[in-house]
Design an enzyme around this catalytic site. Sequence first.
Site, PDB file in Angstrom:
ATOM      1  N   LYS A 115      30.064  48.878  24.614  1.00 31.14           N
ATOM      2  CA  LYS A 115      31.225  48.575  25.670  1.00 31.14           C
ATOM      3  C   LYS A 115      32.641  48.534  25.353  1.00 31.14           C
ATOM      4  O   LYS A 115      33.280  47.905  24.691  1.00 31.14           O
ATOM      5  CB  LYS A 115      30.628  46.983  26.485  1.00 31.14           C
ATOM      6  N   GLY A 176      37.435  34.157  29.495  1.00 30.61           N
ATOM      7  CA  GLY A 176      37.534  33.172  29.097  1.00 30.61           C
ATOM      8  C   GLY A 176      38.028  31.851  29.873  1.00 30.61           C
ATOM      9  O   GLY A 176      38.634  30.349  29.340  1.00 30.61           O
ATOM     10  N   ALA A 202      33.873  38.718  32.955  1.00 30.22           N
ATOM     11  CA  ALA A 202      34.683  38.342  32.934  1.00 30.22           C
ATOM     12  C   ALA A 202      34.807  37.208  34.101  1.00 30.22           C
ATOM     13  O   ALA A 202      35.194  37.435  35.105  1.00 30.22           O
ATOM     14  CB  ALA A 202      35.938  38.993  32.041  1.00 30.22           C
ATOM     15  N   GLY A 203      34.916  35.756  32.951  1.00 24.11           N
ATOM     16  CA  GLY A 203      35.885  35.146  34.693  1.00 24.11           C
ATOM     17  C   GLY A 203      34.944  34.048  34.490  1.00 24.11           C
ATOM     18  O   GLY A 203      35.422  32.812  35.727  1.00 24.11           O
TER      19      GLY A 203
END
Length: 274
Positions: A115, A176, A202-203
């Site tokens: 990744k 985060g 993410a998020g």
Amino acid sequence: MSENTSTATQPTPLLQDTFTVGSRTFSSRLLVGTGKYKDMTETGAAIGASAAEIVTVAIRRTNIGQNSNEPNLLDVISPDKYTILPNTAGCFDAETAIRTCKLARELLGGHNLVKLEVLGDEKTLYPNVMETLKAAKVLIDDGFEVMVYTSDDPIVAQELESMGCVAIMPLGSLIGSGLGLINRHTLSLIIENTKVPVLVDAGVGTASDAAIAMELGCDGVLMNSAIANAKNPVMMAQAMKHAVWAGRQAFLAGRMPMRKMATASSPQTGYFFQ
């Protein structure tokens, strides 16, 4: 990339609903990270509860054999059970990210699925698109299968796909932050115009965020903070497993059309009293 097969003539049994990333095929569409847990025991318990098959590891921050004097994460998250997905978290330029991927390949005995994330700054952890493109090209040419963290820009996603990335991973919101999916429209554009898997990265803050991502047609969701920072990480991992499953099933089923005005659910003829 997902194709809506929600027709009566083409049922898709969910138990057979796999997706392919590069040369590997998976059943679970929930991908999880390993950071921020209070200890290795909690890490293993939460990941087990999530039923994830892909577990991502920050090579620059996690010991997977680099240091014999520290606990090895692979003693808890066995490569025999999980697909370990090395990531380049903490890299702010292409050169460092490339070097980190090569280290991961060496530590994991030739493992080539990675990744890629190249960050722009420490405040937002937003992707540096130019450095990401540069690193992706070098890694792909070197035989890596690259899953790439990127912005929610459909044009950038197309460029990364055309280069040979095996999965596009646009952010839902800042890493985060737990803010959820801020721009669903651009995510939908990426999904509609991308042939390789699209996974929100993410998020995500709670189960409804994961379900929404899957309802939009994402092939999967990657998360860490949403589980690790929950008051009960193991319970939240279970919730996320069910949310991803439910969102995917809802996508395949096909939601009802949205209407501006009411439509009665009961028949308009055959009343008992007229």
